[in-house]
Every structure is written in C-alpha cells, then in structure tokens.
Design an enzyme around this catalytic site. Structure first.
Site: not given
Length: 247
Positions: A15, A151, A153
């Site tokens: 989007s 994040y 990981a």
C-alpha cells in the site's frame, strides 16, 4: 528482456513504500499484480498506482482470510510469482520487549511468509516458466542493530526460510530468493529513525544517501523474469555498499 506480460502475481504490504514501488515496476513490465494489504488501497490516494495493480484487503496474520484470497486469485487465473514484502518492527531495548511484542514481529515477518508461500505453492508449481517467490529480508539479517532485536531475529529467519524452501522446492518448478534492502524511504524506517540514527545510517554506507524504492522493484523484476531461471536460494543486497563497507 524482463518482460512479464501474461504473468500474475501477489505482493503483500504494497500500500506504500517499497511494496507499492515494486508493484508498479512489475506492473509496468506487463504483470497483473494483486496487492494485499490491511487497508486494501494505497495509503496516499495521490500516489502513482499502475492500472495493472489490483488492490485487495487482507491481513497476512489471518490464515483463513489469506487462504480464501489466494484461492480466489489462484483458481481463477493461476499465480506465477509471490513477493513477501509485509513486515513490522518494534523500537525498544531488548530487555523491555514483551513476549507479545516479540511474537507479533515473528508472526508477521516469518510465520506469515511461510504460510502464504505454502498457500501459493500449488499454483506456483504449475507456472509455465517456473514459479517465483521473492522474500524481503534486510540489512538486519546480516548486521546487528540496537533497539530492533526482534526485527533482526525475524529477518535472519527469513534468510533461513528462503534457503530451505529454495532447496526443497527446486524440483517443484519454484525458485525462491530474497532481497535485502539497505535504507529506503518507508513508513517502517520512519518509525525507527530519529535524526541521530539517520546520521548513523548515512555514514554506514559508502554512497552516503538513501535509495530509491524502485531500485528494489528492479531487482525483484529480474528475479521474477524468465532471465533468472537459474537463480535460486540467494539473497541480494541493494544497500549502497553497506555490507561491503569497512573503514
């Protein structure tokens, strides 16, 4: 080269930002692109959106909803490629992260990729020119960053998932690769970047500037096109030289 005429694909989280830019690049190359996002439309109504992009509302963490969407698209016309782009992060020190926050990042960034890839598998397997899956990894899959440990990981897990699926599905007519963006304008980057972090980021790469999201789209275009038939199980860094930068 890189003509996608007649190809049909799905991209999640398109989007805005890298997702929408990629959808436009693929659509301009002739593909019909189904953009699945929580809003079901571009976040900015003024944003350029190619006529070959069909927006669908869907939550990638809602398995039943995704199952219906993929079946609707796949049964009607098949699926030639999937771009797993949607992702989230939480900006906190590791010791402050709750179990719920960690699980949410892993669910969106890893579990959903696995589930959606499996939903698309029977259609990709039947693609005329090998089905393609392109996952969005990150610099955080290769480098450690403070305040976004979940994040890091999750994106490391995306690399493992990419390589594992590439090997397992190689004989099933499917190529699986990933693209690791450096630093590009995006809503996710805005959430985790202040002025200090911006300066650190720009100094971390030899070109010292942010990239254009369409450059990610161009890399994904190559990985989606027939010309990359012999490429699978790889991660492509589009990072202004960040991973190569010493001192």
């Amino acid at each position: 080269m890189f003509d996608l005429s007649g190809k049909i694909g799905v991209i999640t989280g398109a989007s805005s930002g890298i997702g929408l830019a990629t959808a436009n690049v693929l659509a301009e190359a002739g593909a019909k692109v189904y953009s699945i996002s929580r809003s079901g439309h571009p976040k900015d109504p003024e944003e350029y959106c190619h006529s070959n992009i069909i927006h669908k509302q869907g939550d990638i963490n809602n398995h039943e909803q995704m199952k219906e969407l993929i079946k609707e698209i796949g049964d009607a016309q098949g699926i030639d490629f999937l771009v797993n782009n949607a992702g989230i992060s939480v900006k906190k020190r590791a010791e402050e992260i709750t179990d719920e926050e960690f699980a949410s990042v892993m669910s969106t960034n890893v579990n959903s990729i696995f589930r959606v890839s499996n939903l698309c598998y029977p259609y990709l397997k039947k693609s005329k020119n090998r089905g393609r899956i392109i996952n969005i990894s990150s610099m955080a899959a290769h480098l450690g960053f403070s305040l976004v440990v979940p994040y890091c990981a999750s994106k490391s897990a995306v690399l493992g998932l990419t390589r594992g699926l590439a090997v397992e599905w190689a004989q099933d007519n499917i190529n699986v690769n990933s693209v690791a963006p450096g630093w590009f304008p995006s809503e996710l980057l805005k959430e985790v970047m202040d002025d200090k972090r911006k300066a650190q980021i720009l100094n971390r790469m030899p070109v010292h500037k942010f990239g254009d999201p369409r450059e990610i789209g161009a890399t994904i275009l190559y990985l989606t096109a027939n010309e990359s038939e012999y490429v699978t199980g790889q991660d492509f860094a589009v990072d202004g030289g960040a991973l190569a930068y010493g001192f």
